[in-house]
Design a protein around this motif. Structure first.
Motif, mmCIF file in Angstrom:
data_model
loop_
_atom_site.group_PDB
_atom_site.id
_atom_site.type_symbol
_atom_site.label_atom_id
_atom_site.label_comp_id
_atom_site.label_asym_id
_atom_site.label_seq_id
_atom_site.Cartn_x
_atom_site.Cartn_y
_atom_site.Cartn_z
ATOM 1 N N ARG A 519 0.853 -1.195 0.000
ATOM 2 C CA ARG A 519 0.000 0.000 0.000
ATOM 3 C C ARG A 519 0.884 1.238 0.000
ATOM 4 O O ARG A 519 1.913 1.303 0.674
ATOM 5 C CB ARG A 519 -0.883 0.036 1.241
ATOM 6 C CG ARG A 519 -2.226 -0.654 1.136
ATOM 7 C CD ARG A 519 -3.207 0.011 0.209
ATOM 8 N NE ARG A 519 -3.517 1.385 0.545
ATOM 9 C CZ ARG A 519 -4.474 1.760 1.388
ATOM 10 N NH1 ARG A 519 -5.209 0.846 2.018
ATOM 11 N NH2 ARG A 519 -4.717 3.028 1.613
ATOM 12 N N LEU A 520 0.500 2.239 -0.778
ATOM 13 C CA LEU A 520 1.194 3.519 -0.749
ATOM 14 C C LEU A 520 0.513 4.427 0.271
ATOM 15 O O LEU A 520 -0.717 4.450 0.369
ATOM 16 C CB LEU A 520 1.171 4.176 -2.119
ATOM 17 C CG LEU A 520 1.745 3.366 -3.289
ATOM 18 C CD1 LEU A 520 1.845 4.241 -4.540
ATOM 19 C CD2 LEU A 520 3.099 2.785 -2.946
ATOM 20 N N PHE A 521 1.324 5.177 1.006
ATOM 21 C CA PHE A 521 0.784 6.031 2.058
ATOM 22 C C PHE A 521 0.975 7.497 1.706
ATOM 23 O O PHE A 521 1.939 7.883 1.037
ATOM 24 C CB PHE A 521 1.454 5.698 3.402
ATOM 25 C CG PHE A 521 1.102 4.334 3.901
ATOM 26 C CD1 PHE A 521 -0.089 4.109 4.580
ATOM 27 C CD2 PHE A 521 1.946 3.254 3.681
ATOM 28 C CE1 PHE A 521 -0.433 2.847 5.027
ATOM 29 C CE2 PHE A 521 1.606 1.985 4.125
ATOM 30 C CZ PHE A 521 0.419 1.779 4.796
ATOM 31 N N TRP A 522 0.027 8.291 2.162
ATOM 32 C CA TRP A 522 0.012 9.713 1.840
ATOM 33 C C TRP A 522 -0.279 10.538 3.084
ATOM 34 O O TRP A 522 -0.923 10.057 4.016
ATOM 35 C CB TRP A 522 -1.059 10.028 0.786
ATOM 36 C CG TRP A 522 -1.020 9.150 -0.422
ATOM 37 C CD1 TRP A 522 -1.665 7.957 -0.600
ATOM 38 C CD2 TRP A 522 -0.281 9.385 -1.634
ATOM 39 N NE1 TRP A 522 -1.392 7.430 -1.830
ATOM 40 C CE2 TRP A 522 -0.537 8.282 -2.496
ATOM 41 C CE3 TRP A 522 0.549 10.398 -2.078
ATOM 42 C CZ2 TRP A 522 0.011 8.180 -3.767
ATOM 43 C CZ3 TRP A 522 1.102 10.304 -3.346
ATOM 44 C CH2 TRP A 522 0.837 9.217 -4.174
ATOM 45 N N ASP A 523 0.176 11.760 3.055
ATOM 46 C CA ASP A 523 -0.166 12.747 4.072
ATOM 47 C C ASP A 523 -0.719 13.959 3.330
ATOM 48 O O ASP A 523 0.025 14.863 2.949
ATOM 49 C CB ASP A 523 1.078 13.110 4.896
ATOM 50 C CG ASP A 523 0.766 14.128 5.987
ATOM 51 O OD1 ASP A 523 -0.436 14.329 6.277
ATOM 52 O OD2 ASP A 523 1.721 14.736 6.524
ATOM 53 N N ILE A 524 -2.017 13.940 3.110
ATOM 54 C CA ILE A 524 -2.662 14.935 2.251
ATOM 55 C C ILE A 524 -3.237 16.064 3.104
ATOM 56 O O ILE A 524 -4.245 15.867 3.795
ATOM 57 C CB ILE A 524 -3.778 14.286 1.408
ATOM 58 C CG1 ILE A 524 -3.258 13.052 0.668
ATOM 59 C CG2 ILE A 524 -4.363 15.301 0.442
ATOM 60 C CD1 ILE A 524 -2.163 13.323 -0.313
ATOM 61 N N PRO A 525 -2.631 17.242 3.066
ATOM 62 C CA PRO A 525 -3.184 18.377 3.824
ATOM 63 C C PRO A 525 -4.439 18.935 3.162
ATOM 64 O O PRO A 525 -4.758 18.612 2.015
ATOM 65 C CB PRO A 525 -2.040 19.402 3.808
ATOM 66 C CG PRO A 525 -1.230 19.065 2.602
ATOM 67 C CD PRO A 525 -1.363 17.589 2.397
ATOM 68 N N SER A 526 -5.141 19.789 3.876
ATOM 69 C CA SER A 526 -6.409 20.328 3.384
ATOM 70 C C SER A 526 -6.220 21.156 2.113
ATOM 71 O O SER A 526 -7.092 21.169 1.231
ATOM 72 C CB SER A 526 -7.070 21.178 4.469
ATOM 73 O OG SER A 526 -6.202 22.235 4.867
ATOM 74 N N GLU A 527 -5.052 21.847 1.987
ATOM 75 C CA GLU A 527 -4.816 22.645 0.784
ATOM 76 C C GLU A 527 -4.779 21.767 -0.473
ATOM 77 O O GLU A 527 -5.267 22.162 -1.533
ATOM 78 C CB GLU A 527 -3.484 23.411 0.890
ATOM 79 C CG GLU A 527 -3.437 24.416 2.019
ATOM 80 C CD GLU A 527 -2.752 23.861 3.254
ATOM 81 O OE1 GLU A 527 -1.933 24.578 3.832
ATOM 82 O OE2 GLU A 527 -3.027 22.695 3.618
ATOM 83 N N VAL A 528 -4.196 20.572 -0.337
ATOM 84 C CA VAL A 528 -4.150 19.656 -1.473
ATOM 85 C C VAL A 528 -5.548 19.149 -1.802
ATOM 86 O O VAL A 528 -5.932 19.045 -2.983
ATOM 87 C CB VAL A 528 -3.198 18.482 -1.186
ATOM 88 C CG1 VAL A 528 -3.258 17.448 -2.317
ATOM 89 C CG2 VAL A 528 -1.765 18.977 -1.011
ATOM 90 N N GLU A 529 -6.336 18.846 -0.776
ATOM 91 C CA GLU A 529 -7.699 18.365 -1.016
ATOM 92 C C GLU A 529 -8.533 19.412 -1.748
ATOM 93 O O GLU A 529 -9.340 19.083 -2.628
ATOM 94 C CB GLU A 529 -8.354 17.985 0.313
ATOM 95 C CG GLU A 529 -7.732 16.750 0.962
ATOM 96 C CD GLU A 529 -8.592 16.209 2.096
ATOM 97 O OE1 GLU A 529 -9.802 16.007 1.870
ATOM 98 O OE2 GLU A 529 -8.052 15.995 3.189
ATOM 99 N N VAL A 530 -8.309 20.678 -1.406
ATOM 100 C CA VAL A 530 -9.023 21.756 -2.085
ATOM 101 C C VAL A 530 -8.629 21.799 -3.564
ATOM 102 O O VAL A 530 -9.479 21.924 -4.453
ATOM 103 C CB VAL A 530 -8.731 23.118 -1.413
ATOM 104 C CG1 VAL A 530 -9.269 24.264 -2.269
ATOM 105 C CG2 VAL A 530 -9.360 23.168 -0.032
ATOM 106 N N GLN A 531 -7.325 21.673 -3.838
ATOM 107 C CA GLN A 531 -6.858 21.695 -5.220
ATOM 108 C C GLN A 531 -7.340 20.467 -5.988
ATOM 109 O O GLN A 531 -7.649 20.557 -7.183
ATOM 110 C CB GLN A 531 -5.337 21.789 -5.279
ATOM 111 C CG GLN A 531 -4.776 21.906 -6.691
ATOM 112 C CD GLN A 531 -5.395 23.027 -7.481
ATOM 113 O OE1 GLN A 531 -5.395 24.183 -7.042
ATOM 114 N NE2 GLN A 531 -5.958 22.725 -8.647
ATOM 115 N N VAL A 532 -7.387 19.325 -5.315
ATOM 116 C CA VAL A 532 -7.908 18.115 -5.961
ATOM 117 C C VAL A 532 -9.335 18.345 -6.419
ATOM 118 O O VAL A 532 -9.717 17.980 -7.546
ATOM 119 C CB VAL A 532 -7.816 16.902 -5.000
ATOM 120 C CG1 VAL A 532 -8.658 15.746 -5.530
ATOM 121 C CG2 VAL A 532 -6.382 16.453 -4.822
ATOM 122 N N GLN A 533 -10.150 18.968 -5.583
ATOM 123 C CA GLN A 533 -11.540 19.234 -5.949
ATOM 124 C C GLN A 533 -11.641 20.221 -7.110
ATOM 125 O O GLN A 533 -12.485 20.081 -8.001
ATOM 126 C CB GLN A 533 -12.313 19.772 -4.735
ATOM 127 C CG GLN A 533 -12.618 18.715 -3.691
ATOM 128 C CD GLN A 533 -13.439 17.562 -4.256
ATOM 129 O OE1 GLN A 533 -14.349 17.752 -5.064
ATOM 130 N NE2 GLN A 533 -13.127 16.350 -3.829
#
Length: 788
Positions: A519-533
């Motif tokens: 499994r690959l692991f990530w540490d996704i901050p809220s700023e990245v989640e906003v950009q993903v959307q």
């Protein structure tokens, strides 16, 4: 987790008694075997460089030259005319001291023999390059071959009689010539004549003449200077400015797709199909690395095509930048990246220095399918970053994926041999709505859910829940024929070579001690989640507007077209002109992709299929002219199209030359109203034929259902159509039509219906010719007699 423990080669603990060192001999053995495999590949590459470096000679020919020289000297004759003696005089002093006079003569003879051998190789290579620079053969009429061409074919066969490796011809391929600017401008004016009225055409003529007499010749001089220095004066600028500097989404706009068999799904088991598909792709990579693949040739000839695009097929990704993207390629990768239900995995495909069997890869894929662990916060839709605009993705990557756990996981995806999506949907021509499902299948491969593909990878494989498969390919590193060659091999190897057992599983045994996929692991901050959307919103809006229509045309194929003594490609292209005229009431600038791989590092050129001759035919047919007149005009249009195609293939096209002149003008900081207008003209009809390059892999006689669907791409213009077609066998043509719902004037299904009708109408007109009909009947009778 189990996979984490497997990855540790050694551990140590500090105790009061000292350091307690614990070695994992199994892990160390894996490292050793991986190193052995790596060194074997290096030795193989060195060997291949030597073999292809001396082509069209062979390494063993050196020994022949040495023996011939020594034998001549033994007969007390000097074949070097005094050069061996001069070489002996200039040998290092240490050799004079350590060797006898006879030994010095022997060394000098070896040096002379080697120099003579290298000279012969260079001479042969130069001769081969001269032969490959001859293109007049392409313009000769069928059955009327000139004596010059006959001699040329004989010499070419003699020089290339040795079995070549994949890259053997590379250094012998000619460089792409720069056309005379006057010829290009003349051909451009001819190509736009059917699109412009008299006033518009007069204005364009004045712009063209002004450009030629002022700025054009200055830009041409710079371009010729580049052509003298560079291997190919077009390809590097084409890759950078057409593909890598594009700042919009590459999903739909650039990436394209390839489909599975039309009627057959070899197994309904998703993991099994993944096992065979991944294995077939890796077997192709092995052949590619060892250069065991045969070079591609112009069909029916011994004329080689450039193979440079194959070099970056695997272990390659397109990384985003704020101004321009970069293609990154790694020499090797022992794993693939897998996406399933919002989770990313690393799947090792080598174990103990060997490639896993198809059954073992199926076993590992099944483990991923059965893994019930949830996706991490922000992980599920992370792939949307590759589907949206490039600048936000570049900024996000630089800020949040340049260190730590995110960098490690992203590196695994980007360094993977390729990307695999285990899709949780079913696709294909199935159910109560086979045609509609075929359209949805195409859209799924083109964009999916906009986050379950990694669009930056050189190509991504999609395996559906019902065993159907397909691929999505990134366009900057290579053109469609290169990936089509890979996909043909994959489908054929999967179905006919690897195969499946009766219950649908892959063949072979399983080593159940294989480590779990990681499994690959990530540490996704809220700023990245906003950009993903944000990226997902951009990509989803683009995906929603794409309208795809895929249909097999079964009325007739190339077999019947050839009986009319017409080029199948010309027949289809003229039919597309007729269909567009009926659909939109006029003509448009039409793009047909042609390859320039007769030249080193050649990619594509544009065939401007809308010609004066094709428009004259369409107007005559729609205007109710007599059948004889329509047939005459069609013959002229067909001959014109074939000539345009030949000119594009031989470096005498229009668009790449004008494009490069425009790039030079930008570097010089000068403006050209002519170039600016020409390069801003929209391609409302963008077309491409997917060539079938390895028909020997498919036995359509005994397995008629194993027919390839080919692939397609999105529309180039917002108010235009994208049309891809593949001619399969003698009786089938598969079409892929795309447009955008956002334009009220286009409709893929409507245009597809007009294509079908245009094909049938033209066939009716041509078949009504008594001379052609009698000739076709005579041909059929001869063929039936042969069968009897």
């Amino acid at each position: 987790m189990a996979e984490a423990h497997q990855a540790v080669a050694f551990q140590f603990t500090i105790t009061p008694e000292g350091i307690d060192l614990q070695l994992s001999y199994q892990a160390l053995n894996q490292i050793y075997l991986s190193g052995v495999r790596s060194w074997k590949k290096r030795v193989s590459r060195i060997r291949n460089r030597l073999i292809k470096g001396v082509y069209p000679a062979s390494p063993s020919s050196w020994l022949f030259v040495v023996i011939a020289i020594l034998a001549t000297m033994y007969m007390r004759s000097d074949p070097s005319m005094g050069l061996i003696a001069k070489i002996q005089q200039h040998l290092p002093l240490s050799l004079h001291v350590s060797l006898s006079a006879q030994g010095q003569t022997m060394v000098s003879a070896l040096v002379f023999s080697t120099l003579l051998w290298l000279s012969l190789i260079l001479t042969l290579r130069f001769c081969l390059k001269l032969l490959l620079s001859y293109h007049q053969w392409m313009f000769e009429q069928h059955g009327r071959v000139s004596n010059t061409t006959k001699v040329w074919v004989t010499l070419l066969r003699l020089l290339s009689s040795r079995k070549p490796m994949l890259y053997s011809y590379q250094t012998s391929l000619p460089h792409l010539p720069v056309p005379a600017i006057k010829d290009t401008l003349s051909r451009h004016l001819e190509s736009v004549r059917p699109l412009l009225n008299d006033v518009e055409f007069e204005r364009m003529t004045e712009l063209s003449q002004l450009f030629e007499n002022s700025l054009g010749n200055r830009l041409q001089r710079y371009l010729k200077l580049k052509a003298l220095w560079a291997t190919n004066y077009v390809s590097d600028w084409w890759e950078e400015y057409v593909y890598l500097r594009g700042r919009g989404p590459i999903m739909v706009n650039s990436n394209y797709y390839g489909m599975d068999f039309l009627y057959v799904t070899p197994t309904p088991l998703q993991a099994a199909r993944a096992g065979n598909t991944i294995t077939a792709l890796l077997l192709y990579r092995r052949k590619l690395n060892r250069e065991e693949l045969k070079p591609s040739f112009v069909p029916g000839t011994v004329i080689p095509l450039c193979a440079a695009q194959c070099e970056r097929m695997f272990n390659t990704t397109r990384t985003p930048g704020e101004e321009t993207d970069v293609i990154q390629h790694w020499q090797d990768s022992e794993f693939v990246a897998v996406y399933h239900k919002g989770r990313f995995f690393r799947l090792w495909v080598y174990h103990a220095g060997r490639l896993l069997s198809p059954r073992e890869i199926e076993y590992q894929v099944q483990r991923i399918l059965e893994d019930s662990s949830p996706s991490q916060p922000g992980e599920e839709k992370l792939g949307a970053l590759t589907a949206g605009d490039r600048v936000p993705w570049a900024q996000t990557r630089k800020k949040f994926f340049s260190s730590g756990v995110n960098k490690r996981s992203l590196d695994i995806i980007e360094r993977a041999a390729f990307f695999v999506t285990l899709d949780d949907e079913e696709q294909g021509m199935r159910g109560d709505d086979p045609e509609g499902n075929l359209d949805r299948y195409a859209k799924s491969l083109l964009h999916g859910k906009c986050y379950d593909r990694w669009f930056d990878k050189s190509f991504s494989i999609v395996i559906y829940k019902n065993g159907k498969n397909g691929l999505n390919a990134e366009h900057s590193w290579a053109d469609a024929p290169t990936i089509a060659h890979l996909w043909e091999y994959t489908l054929a190897t999967d179905a006919f070579q690897l195969g499946y057992i009766e219950d649908g599983h892959c063949k072979g045994d399983v080593d159940r001690s294989l480590p779990y996929p990681q499994r690959l692991f990530w540490d996704i901050p809220s700023e990245v989640e906003v950009q993903v959307q944000r990226s997902l919103s951009v990509a989803q809006a683009l995906a929603d507007t794409v309208d795809c229509y895929i249909f097999p045309f079964r009325e007739f194929g190339k077999g019947r077209i050839k009986k009319l003594r017409v080029s199948p490609d010309a027949f289809i292209q003229i039919s597309l002109q007729l269909a567009y005229f009926r659909d939109r009431g006029g003509f448009c600038l039409t793009y047909e992709a042609s390859m320039t791989r007769l030249f080193r590092e050649g990619r594509t050129e544009t065939v401007r299929s809308c010609s004066n001759e094709s428009s004259d035919f369409v107007k005559a047919l729609e205007g109710g002219e007599s059948a004889d007149q329509c047939r005459r005009l069609f013959r002229l249009a067909s001959e014109k199209h074939q000539n345009l195609y030949r000119m594009a293939m031989t470096g005498a096209g229009i668009d790449r030359h004008l494009f490069c002149l425009y790039v030079v003008s930008k570097y010089l900081g000068v403006e050209s109203s002519f170039l600016k207008e020409v390069l801003s003209e929209p391609w409302r009809l963008s077309t491409s034929q997917t060539p079938v390059q390895q028909m020997e892999l498919f036995d359509l006689k005994n397995n008629p259902d194993y027919i390839s669907l080919g692939g397609g791409f999105g529309p180039v213009a917002d108010d235009g159509y994208g049309v891809s077609y593949i001619i399969v066998g003698e009786d089938l043509i598969n079409f892929h039509v795309s447009s955008k719902n956002s334009c009220s004037e286009t409709d893929s299904h409507r245009f597809g219906a007009k294509i079908s009708q245009a094909l049938k109408d033209i066939m009716t007109v041509l078949s009504s010719d008594p001379k052609t009909s009698s000739s076709s009947r005579a041909t059929e009778q001869r063929q039936s007699k042969k069968l009897l």
